[in-house]
Enzyme design. Structure first.
Site, short mmCIF file in Angstrom:
data_model
loop_
_atom_site.label_atom_id
_atom_site.label_comp_id
_atom_site.label_asym_id
_atom_site.label_seq_id
_atom_site.Cartn_x
_atom_site.Cartn_y
_atom_site.Cartn_z
N CYS A 2 0.82 -1.21 0.00
CA CYS A 2 0.00 0.00 0.00
C CYS A 2 0.86 1.26 0.00
O CYS A 2 2.06 1.21 0.22
CB CYS A 2 -0.90 0.00 1.23
SG CYS A 2 -1.96 -1.45 1.34
N ARG A 72 -4.73 1.54 -1.40
CA ARG A 72 -4.76 0.15 -0.94
C ARG A 72 -4.43 -0.85 -2.04
O ARG A 72 -4.97 -0.77 -3.14
CB ARG A 72 -6.15 -0.16 -0.39
CG ARG A 72 -6.29 -1.59 0.11
CD ARG A 72 -7.67 -1.83 0.68
NE ARG A 72 -7.79 -3.19 1.18
CZ ARG A 72 -8.89 -3.90 1.12
NH1 ARG A 72 -10.00 -3.38 0.62
NH2 ARG A 72 -8.91 -5.13 1.58
N LEU A 73 -3.56 -1.76 -1.70
CA LEU A 73 -3.34 -2.96 -2.49
C LEU A 73 -3.96 -4.09 -1.68
O LEU A 73 -3.44 -4.50 -0.65
CB LEU A 73 -1.84 -3.22 -2.70
CG LEU A 73 -1.50 -4.52 -3.44
CD1 LEU A 73 -2.07 -4.51 -4.85
CD2 LEU A 73 0.01 -4.71 -3.48
N ILE A 75 -4.88 -7.58 -0.42
CA ILE A 75 -4.26 -8.91 -0.48
C ILE A 75 -5.05 -9.92 0.35
O ILE A 75 -5.44 -10.96 -0.15
CB ILE A 75 -2.80 -8.84 0.00
CG1 ILE A 75 -1.97 -7.98 -0.96
CG2 ILE A 75 -2.19 -10.24 0.10
CD1 ILE A 75 -0.56 -7.71 -0.53
N ASP A 123 -5.54 -8.20 8.45
CA ASP A 123 -4.60 -8.07 9.55
C ASP A 123 -4.59 -6.63 10.08
O ASP A 123 -4.28 -6.40 11.25
CB ASP A 123 -3.20 -8.52 9.16
CG ASP A 123 -2.62 -7.82 7.94
OD1 ASP A 123 -3.35 -7.10 7.24
OD2 ASP A 123 -1.41 -8.01 7.69
#
Length: 145
Positions: A2, A72-73, A75, A123
């Site tokens: 991110c 945001r990436l 995952i 997370d």
């Protein structure tokens, strides 16, 4: 991973929203999946989370001297539930996070036994609740980067 952009005018000068948007958009290669903003007035203890830069463009923000832009990436949880900045249900604690907590599943289970509820499978949310539960001592429980 991110992308996070932050700016804080310690003299209480308002954040330049155009600069915030441009800087956050420059990070799109780090996080093409989503964007979010968090505007903070440290003097009044006011926090405004924004999920869309179109909204950000229309606001008159004269008192927000601290701001974060986030790209945001996705995952772990590809749904919108993983949107950042992410706050607790009462809006008291906020997080923007780029990293990975390897033991988040174990921490999540422990936190659920302590009464915490989760809306995502990220997370990031586990890290947020871990801090709420144990404060700075949460760092001793984390395995990650």
């Amino acid at each position: 991973m991110c992308g996070i952009y932050g700016i804080w005018h310690r003299n209480q000068r308002a954040v330049d929203v155009t600069q915030l948007r441009i800087a956050t958009h420059c990070l799109i290669h780090r996080g093409p999946d989503d964007e979010g903003y968090l505007l903070i007035d440290p003097v009044r203890a006011t926090v405004v989370p924004l999920t869309d830069d179109e909204i950000l463009r229309t606001l008159y923000l004269d008192s927000y001297s601290l701001a974060f832009g986030f790209r945001r990436l996705a995952i772990l949880d590809l749904s919108p539930s993983g949107h950042q900045p992410m706050g607790t249900h009462d809006g008291y604690y906020w997080i923007v996070f780029n990293g990975e907590i390897y033991n988040y599943r174990e921490l999540r289970s422990e936190l659920q036994l302590l009464g915490h509820t989760f809306k995502s499978n990220t997370d990031t949310e586990v890290l947020l609740h871990t801090y709420v539960q144990w404060g700075e001592a949460c760092l001793e429980r984390l395995n990650g980067m």
